[in-house]
Design a protein around this motif. Structure first.
Motif, PDB file in Angstrom:
ATOM      1  N   PRO A  83      -4.889   6.355  -0.618  1.00 52.85           N
ATOM      2  CA  PRO A  83      -3.656   6.538  -1.296  1.00 52.85           C
ATOM      3  C   PRO A  83      -2.878   6.308  -1.149  1.00 52.85           C
ATOM      4  N   TYR A  88      -2.470   3.312   7.208  1.00 55.75           N
ATOM      5  CA  TYR A  88      -1.117   4.296   5.890  1.00 55.75           C
ATOM      6  C   TYR A  88      -0.212   3.842   7.453  1.00 55.75           C
ATOM      7  N   SER A 172      -3.972  11.701   3.790  1.00 61.29           N
ATOM      8  CA  SER A 172      -3.050  10.810   2.337  1.00 61.29           C
ATOM      9  C   SER A 172      -3.507   9.361   3.653  1.00 61.29           C
ATOM     10  N   GLU A 176     -10.325   8.467   0.005  1.00 57.98           N
ATOM     11  CA  GLU A 176     -10.415  10.074  -1.101  1.00 57.98           C
ATOM     12  C   GLU A 176     -11.981   9.906  -1.425  1.00 57.98           C
TER      13      GLU A 176
END
Length: 231
Positions: A83, A88, A172, A176
């Motif tokens: 995500p 990240y 996130s 996933e």
């Protein structure tokens, strides 16, 4: 582009890569369109700096990781698996309550025509990585109680802090997992969960030191997540 320059980009040589010696046109697509973001041969050195800077996951063991039908479908219509992107911290904005993904910093993955997707999938499935990377036959295939699996996933082992077990629910920073049963081979899920550092050195996923029954339970639950979400 000369071979030596390509080798520098990948941080490794091409000599041991079976896909690059094949006649499959997918090998040409990998070389021309994929190596700027993905390593398709094992890098000479693994470092934290390399992990932070890579633009996409390593693919030199794709044949031991993915299910081919999923690859063919995904390459034609790619959807984001992580995500917040590959690393990240580069793509999240802090807020008072939770991190928010900054969509403007994420680049969509290219789409391939069906024939090209099938060729690239064939080429990727030929890349199996070191023989001892994934333990073949490790997952025994037993069904798992979804309620017990959810408790294990969400509370006892805290997987939901980094992974989404269903769309919009979970962390996130990791990929996933509600499509993992379709996307990933069961033995890869088992082996990665058991020792992520052995497959992806310096990755931020912790080694949980799970007992064998717990490894089987967690692997089975992750595999069943997709079927459960589809109901």
């Amino acid at each position: 582009m000369k071979l030596s320059i390509l080798a520098v980009l990948l941080g490794a040589t091409f000599a041991a890569s079976p896909v690059l010696a094949a006649d499959n046109p997918g090998a040409g697509i990998l070389k021309s369109q994929c190596i700027s973001c993905h390593a398709i041969v094992k890098p000479d050195k693994a470092s934290l700096d390399r992990l932070w800077e890579r633009k996409g996951p390593d693919l030199y063991y794709a044949g031991s990781k993915f299910n081919k039908p999923w690859l063919v479908k995904w390459l034609q219509e790619p959807v984001r698996i992580r995500p917040a992107g590959e690393f990240y911290t580069k793509h999240v904005k802090g807020s008072d309550k939770e991190d928010v993904v900054d969509e403007s910093t994420l680049t969509p993955h290219m789409k391939l025509a069906k024939a090209d997707a099938e060729s690239v999938a064939d080429a990727l499935m030929a890349l199996t990585g070191p023989a001892d990377m994934v333990t073949k036959g490790a997952f025994k295939g037993e069904k798992v109680s979804m309620s017990m699996g959810a408790m294990f996933f969400n509370k006892l082992r805290g997987c939901a802090a980094c992974h989404m077990g269903k769309p919009g629910t979970g962390g996130s920073s990791g990929p996933e997992l509600y499509t993992a049963g379709e996307r990933l081979q069961p033995d890869f899920i088992y082996s990665y969960t058991k020792n992520p550092q052995a497959i992806d050195p310096h990755i931020w996923m912790p080694t949980l030191n799970l007992a064998e029954p717990d490894l089987q339970r967690l692997t089975g639950y992750i595999i069943q997540l997709g079927a459960s979400e589809g109901k």
